[in-house]
Design an enzyme around this catalytic site. Structure first.
Site: not given
Ligand code: SAH
Length: 229
Positions: A81
């Protein structure tokens, strides 16, 4: 820095960050212009953003863009993000030293690291096994012993470690997963983007007071979709 100072800072420091960090100035500017100037006031949040080496959470080819005012690709179609959004979500959940947090969507691990600078323990779940593995290795390398990550679908939360004072969901869901609401502690705060994928979503805050949930809408955001296994 002379050798004694390096040794002292290694002993004193909570994390094993590389000593000569060529991005410190860029990071300070990011905090000043993207975070403080836009109204983030929580001192612990600001301090954490000043400290965590964001460039070590992005793929090597994006390292020199790590402090820009935008999200970046982290592989597997996912993104880290924008710094402001990370700061906003961190401040809104009111992190303090004794709190326990759950994050759904570890991704790069950056949001988890920011939280881990402030709270007691961060539990974090990532649905893409490769990203879960990479972020776990990163936490170990950087010395974050208070982050516990696992791979899996975060829809059902992490009952074993519940309740949580803080729950941060970093992927956009159509509906707020009920198990997460159940695992929120009294006075706990849950932040989650709600809305269709690929469109503007509504960042919502849920607060549990006397067992009841109060919901408010905060800002418009754009997150990758919340997936199910
Ligand atoms: N917090 C992260 C943002 C990553 S983007 C950072 O600081 O980099 C969101 C992430 O959520 C992705 O990696 C995606 O694979 C994950 N995601 C999506 N659905 C999910 C679920 N049901 N359970 C766990 N992770 C999930």
């Amino acid at each position: 820095m002379n050798l004694i100072m390096i040794i002292l800072s290694l002993i004193a420091g909570r994390n094993n960050f590389p000593q000569a960090d060529k991005y410190q100035e860029e990071r300070d500017n990011m905090v000043r212009f993207q975070i403080i100037d836009r109204g983030i006031t929580n001192a612990e949040t600001v301090k954490a953003l000043k400290k965590v080496p964001r460039h070590l959470f992005v793929p090597k080819e994006y390292e020199n863009e790590a402090y820009g005012d935008f999200p970046l690709p982290i592989g597997y179609g996912q993104t880290i993000s924008q710094p402001y959004i990370v700061a906003f979500m961190t401040e809104i959940v009111r992190p303090t030293k004794k709190k326990r947090a759950l994050e759904i969507g570890t991704g790069s691990g950056y949001q988890a690291a920011i939280l881990a600078e402030i709270v007691d323990t961060v539990y974090t779940i990532e649905i893409i096994p490769e990203l879960a593995k990479e972020s776990t290795a990163r936490f170990r390398k950087l010395g974050y012993r208070n982050i516990i990550g696992r791979s899996g679908d975060g829809y059902n939360g992490w009952a074993e470690h519940a309740p949580f004072d803080i729950i941060i969901v970093t992927a956009a869901a159509d509906k707020i997963p009920v198990p997460l609401i159940d695992q929120l502690a009294e006075n706990g705060r849950l932040v989650i983007p709600v809305g269709p994928s690929g469109a503007i979503q509504d960042l919502k805050l849920l607060v549990k007071k006397n067992g009841k949930i109060q919901t408010s809408s905060l800002i418009s955001v754009r997150f990758v979709p919340f997936k199910r296994l």
